[in-house]
Design a protein around this motif. Structure first.
Motif, PDB file in Angstrom:
ATOM      1  N   ARG A  33       0.849  -1.191   0.000  1.00  0.00           N
ATOM      2  CA  ARG A  33       0.000   0.000   0.000  1.00  0.00           C
ATOM      3  C   ARG A  33       0.886   1.243   0.000  1.00  0.00           C
ATOM      4  O   ARG A  33       1.924   1.281   0.655  1.00  0.00           O
ATOM      5  CB  ARG A  33      -0.880   0.028   1.247  1.00  0.00           C
ATOM      6  CG  ARG A  33      -1.713   1.307   1.339  1.00  0.00           C
ATOM      7  CD  ARG A  33      -2.483   1.460   2.635  1.00  0.00           C
ATOM      8  NE  ARG A  33      -3.483   0.432   2.738  1.00  0.00           N
ATOM      9  CZ  ARG A  33      -3.678  -0.290   3.843  1.00  0.00           C
ATOM     10  NH1 ARG A  33      -2.938  -0.096   4.905  1.00  0.00           N
ATOM     11  NH2 ARG A  33      -4.614  -1.200   3.887  1.00  0.00           N
ATOM     12  N   ALA A  34       0.430   2.248  -0.732  1.00  0.00           N
ATOM     13  CA  ALA A  34       1.081   3.562  -0.706  1.00  0.00           C
ATOM     14  C   ALA A  34       0.005   4.599  -0.407  1.00  0.00           C
ATOM     15  O   ALA A  34      -1.115   4.498  -0.916  1.00  0.00           O
ATOM     16  CB  ALA A  34       1.745   3.856  -2.041  1.00  0.00           C
ATOM     17  N   GLU A  35       0.358   5.570   0.432  1.00  0.00           N
ATOM     18  CA  GLU A  35      -0.582   6.634   0.796  1.00  0.00           C
ATOM     19  C   GLU A  35       0.128   7.981   0.713  1.00  0.00           C
ATOM     20  O   GLU A  35       1.271   8.108   1.145  1.00  0.00           O
ATOM     21  CB  GLU A  35      -1.099   6.444   2.224  1.00  0.00           C
ATOM     22  CG  GLU A  35      -1.895   5.183   2.436  1.00  0.00           C
ATOM     23  CD  GLU A  35      -2.358   5.003   3.872  1.00  0.00           C
ATOM     24  OE1 GLU A  35      -2.247   5.958   4.670  1.00  0.00           O
ATOM     25  OE2 GLU A  35      -2.834   3.908   4.195  1.00  0.00           O
ATOM     26  N   ILE A  36      -0.557   8.958   0.174  1.00  0.00           N
ATOM     27  CA  ILE A  36      -0.035  10.324   0.165  1.00  0.00           C
ATOM     28  C   ILE A  36      -1.153  11.246   0.631  1.00  0.00           C
ATOM     29  O   ILE A  36      -2.318  11.055   0.260  1.00  0.00           O
ATOM     30  CB  ILE A  36       0.512  10.736  -1.214  1.00  0.00           C
ATOM     31  CG1 ILE A  36       1.195  12.090  -1.112  1.00  0.00           C
ATOM     32  CG2 ILE A  36      -0.570  10.720  -2.266  1.00  0.00           C
ATOM     33  CD1 ILE A  36       2.170  12.364  -2.214  1.00  0.00           C
ATOM     34  N   ALA A  57       3.758  10.946   3.285  1.00  0.00           N
ATOM     35  CA  ALA A  57       3.838   9.808   2.364  1.00  0.00           C
ATOM     36  C   ALA A  57       4.229   8.584   3.177  1.00  0.00           C
ATOM     37  O   ALA A  57       5.230   8.607   3.893  1.00  0.00           O
ATOM     38  CB  ALA A  57       4.862  10.065   1.274  1.00  0.00           C
ATOM     39  N   THR A  58       3.405   7.536   3.106  1.00  0.00           N
ATOM     40  CA  THR A  58       3.718   6.288   3.809  1.00  0.00           C
ATOM     41  C   THR A  58       3.604   5.119   2.835  1.00  0.00           C
ATOM     42  O   THR A  58       2.839   5.161   1.874  1.00  0.00           O
ATOM     43  CB  THR A  58       2.773   6.043   5.005  1.00  0.00           C
ATOM     44  OG1 THR A  58       1.431   5.991   4.552  1.00  0.00           O
ATOM     45  CG2 THR A  58       2.931   7.118   6.066  1.00  0.00           C
ATOM     46  N   PHE A  59       4.392   4.104   3.115  1.00  0.00           N
ATOM     47  CA  PHE A  59       4.398   2.871   2.342  1.00  0.00           C
ATOM     48  C   PHE A  59       4.288   1.715   3.314  1.00  0.00           C
ATOM     49  O   PHE A  59       4.871   1.755   4.392  1.00  0.00           O
ATOM     50  CB  PHE A  59       5.678   2.756   1.508  1.00  0.00           C
ATOM     51  CG  PHE A  59       5.881   3.930   0.600  1.00  0.00           C
ATOM     52  CD1 PHE A  59       5.266   3.976  -0.631  1.00  0.00           C
ATOM     53  CD2 PHE A  59       6.658   5.007   1.001  1.00  0.00           C
ATOM     54  CE1 PHE A  59       5.427   5.070  -1.463  1.00  0.00           C
ATOM     55  CE2 PHE A  59       6.833   6.103   0.178  1.00  0.00           C
ATOM     56  CZ  PHE A  59       6.216   6.141  -1.060  1.00  0.00           C
ATOM     57  N   VAL A 158      -8.712   1.538  -3.810  1.00  0.00           N
ATOM     58  CA  VAL A 158      -8.279   2.859  -3.355  1.00  0.00           C
ATOM     59  C   VAL A 158      -9.069   3.210  -2.098  1.00  0.00           C
ATOM     60  O   VAL A 158     -10.162   2.684  -1.873  1.00  0.00           O
ATOM     61  CB  VAL A 158      -8.477   3.950  -4.434  1.00  0.00           C
ATOM     62  CG1 VAL A 158      -7.591   3.681  -5.635  1.00  0.00           C
ATOM     63  CG2 VAL A 158      -9.924   4.071  -4.843  1.00  0.00           C
ATOM     64  N   SER A 159      -8.490   4.094  -1.280  1.00  0.00           N
ATOM     65  CA  SER A 159      -9.167   4.452  -0.038  1.00  0.00           C
ATOM     66  C   SER A 159      -8.806   5.860   0.404  1.00  0.00           C
ATOM     67  O   SER A 159      -7.775   6.411   0.013  1.00  0.00           O
ATOM     68  CB  SER A 159      -8.782   3.463   1.073  1.00  0.00           C
ATOM     69  OG  SER A 159      -7.386   3.484   1.298  1.00  0.00           O
ATOM     70  N   GLY A 183      -3.583   3.692  -2.231  1.00  0.00           N
ATOM     71  CA  GLY A 183      -3.817   2.652  -3.219  1.00  0.00           C
ATOM     72  C   GLY A 183      -3.225   1.353  -2.690  1.00  0.00           C
ATOM     73  O   GLY A 183      -2.138   1.349  -2.111  1.00  0.00           O
ATOM     74  N   GLU A 184      -3.961   0.259  -2.857  1.00  0.00           N
ATOM     75  CA  GLU A 184      -3.512  -1.046  -2.325  1.00  0.00           C
ATOM     76  C   GLU A 184      -3.539  -2.080  -3.438  1.00  0.00           C
ATOM     77  O   GLU A 184      -4.556  -2.238  -4.122  1.00  0.00           O
ATOM     78  CB  GLU A 184      -4.406  -1.473  -1.180  1.00  0.00           C
ATOM     79  CG  GLU A 184      -4.011  -2.797  -0.565  1.00  0.00           C
ATOM     80  CD  GLU A 184      -4.847  -3.145   0.642  1.00  0.00           C
ATOM     81  OE1 GLU A 184      -4.710  -2.453   1.669  1.00  0.00           O
ATOM     82  OE2 GLU A 184      -5.659  -4.104   0.546  1.00  0.00           O
ATOM     83  N   TYR A 185      -2.428  -2.798  -3.604  1.00  0.00           N
ATOM     84  CA  TYR A 185      -2.353  -3.891  -4.564  1.00  0.00           C
ATOM     85  C   TYR A 185      -2.187  -5.189  -3.790  1.00  0.00           C
ATOM     86  O   TYR A 185      -1.273  -5.338  -2.981  1.00  0.00           O
ATOM     87  CB  TYR A 185      -1.178  -3.702  -5.530  1.00  0.00           C
ATOM     88  CG  TYR A 185      -1.058  -4.857  -6.485  1.00  0.00           C
ATOM     89  CD1 TYR A 185      -1.964  -5.012  -7.531  1.00  0.00           C
ATOM     90  CD2 TYR A 185      -0.066  -5.822  -6.317  1.00  0.00           C
ATOM     91  CE1 TYR A 185      -1.874  -6.086  -8.394  1.00  0.00           C
ATOM     92  CE2 TYR A 185       0.033  -6.890  -7.179  1.00  0.00           C
ATOM     93  CZ  TYR A 185      -0.873  -7.037  -8.214  1.00  0.00           C
ATOM     94  OH  TYR A 185      -0.792  -8.094  -9.064  1.00  0.00           O
ATOM     95  N   ARG A 186      -3.066  -6.143  -4.044  1.00  0.00           N
ATOM     96  CA  ARG A 186      -3.040  -7.441  -3.373  1.00  0.00           C
ATOM     97  C   ARG A 186      -2.555  -8.505  -4.349  1.00  0.00           C
ATOM     98  O   ARG A 186      -2.953  -8.528  -5.510  1.00  0.00           O
ATOM     99  CB  ARG A 186      -4.439  -7.781  -2.843  1.00  0.00           C
ATOM    100  CG  ARG A 186      -4.879  -6.824  -1.734  1.00  0.00           C
ATOM    101  CD  ARG A 186      -6.322  -7.011  -1.334  1.00  0.00           C
ATOM    102  NE  ARG A 186      -7.285  -6.583  -2.332  1.00  0.00           N
ATOM    103  CZ  ARG A 186      -7.676  -5.323  -2.503  1.00  0.00           C
ATOM    104  NH1 ARG A 186      -7.180  -4.364  -1.749  1.00  0.00           N
ATOM    105  NH2 ARG A 186      -8.567  -5.023  -3.417  1.00  0.00           N
ATOM    106  N   PHE A 187      -1.709  -9.400  -3.847  1.00  0.00           N
ATOM    107  CA  PHE A 187      -1.153 -10.460  -4.715  1.00  0.00           C
ATOM    108  C   PHE A 187      -1.225 -11.817  -4.058  1.00  0.00           C
ATOM    109  O   PHE A 187      -1.420 -11.938  -2.895  1.00  0.00           O
ATOM    110  CB  PHE A 187       0.295 -10.137  -5.096  1.00  0.00           C
ATOM    111  CG  PHE A 187       1.160  -9.758  -3.940  1.00  0.00           C
ATOM    112  CD1 PHE A 187       1.891 -10.731  -3.261  1.00  0.00           C
ATOM    113  CD2 PHE A 187       1.256  -8.450  -3.504  1.00  0.00           C
ATOM    114  CE1 PHE A 187       2.701 -10.376  -2.193  1.00  0.00           C
ATOM    115  CE2 PHE A 187       2.075  -8.099  -2.437  1.00  0.00           C
ATOM    116  CZ  PHE A 187       2.796  -9.071  -1.784  1.00  0.00           C
TER     117      PHE A 187
END
Length: 187
Positions: A33-36, A57-59, A158-159, A183-187
């Motif tokens: 996840r990345a957030e700005i 900005a956080t990751f 997205v959130s 934004g979050e990407y799940r794998f």
């Protein structure tokens, strides 16, 4: 004690990494996840108080055990200010916790609400432009947050997030409220 807690959290997340490599039909999956956004930093010295805002900005990443429960970790910068004389003040967050989410669409998609709670270590550091740290202070406390968003499919969403972090640096109380788009990407 604080170092032991952080090390234990990091080892627990690392132990789960092999399982995080395969997304399952039951909703379990690893994620990044990345957030700005914008942080509002309130400082209370006991004598007076001040408030300033800055870009954050956080990751992070973690593992959803099912569509509703996850463990996660994050690192990010919440505040940065140029102090003059080639020096900057940074407020950095490093944390680990749990997250919960409830989707309102089919197959774990659509609109959702969520929350998270955990432990964060806030570091206030003064550094020179060449990245040499001149001074730093640490404070480890609980954090919490809420979110609302939309999962487009099983892999991406997205959130809009609100997080509250607090710190105590030698009697100076710091409250950091952050509103961020993620934004979050799940794998």
């Amino acid at each position: 004690m604080k170092k032991t807690l952080i090390l234990s959290s990091a080892l627990a997340l690392a132990a789960m990494a092999p399982a995080a490599m395969a997304a399952n039909a039951d909703g379990s999956a690893g994620y990044i996840r990345a957030e700005i956004g914008q942080s509002d930093v309130d400082v209370d010295t006991g004598v007076g108080s001040a408030s300033e805002s800055d870009t954050s900005a956080t990751f992070g990443g973690g593992y959803w055990f099912n569509p509703n429960f996850a463990v996660e970790g994050h690192v990010g910068t919440l505040y940065n200010e140029y102090l003059g004389n080639d020096q900057e003040l940074d407020l950095v967050s490093f944390g680990a916790g749990v997250a919960a989410k409830k989707n309102f669409g089919p197959a774990h998609t659509g609109f959702f609400i969520g929350g998270r709670v955990g432990i964060t270590r806030l570091t206030a550091q003064v550094r020179e432009d060449n990245f040499d740290v001149i001074d730093d202070e640490h404070s480890t406390k609980a954090y919490f947050g809420v979110s609302a968003g939309y999962d487009f499919n099983r892999n991406f969403g997205v959130s809009l997030n609100f997080d509250r972090r607090q710190a105590d640096f030698r009697g100076v109380d710091v409250d950091v409220d952050t509103i961020a788009l993620g934004g979050e990407y799940r794998f």
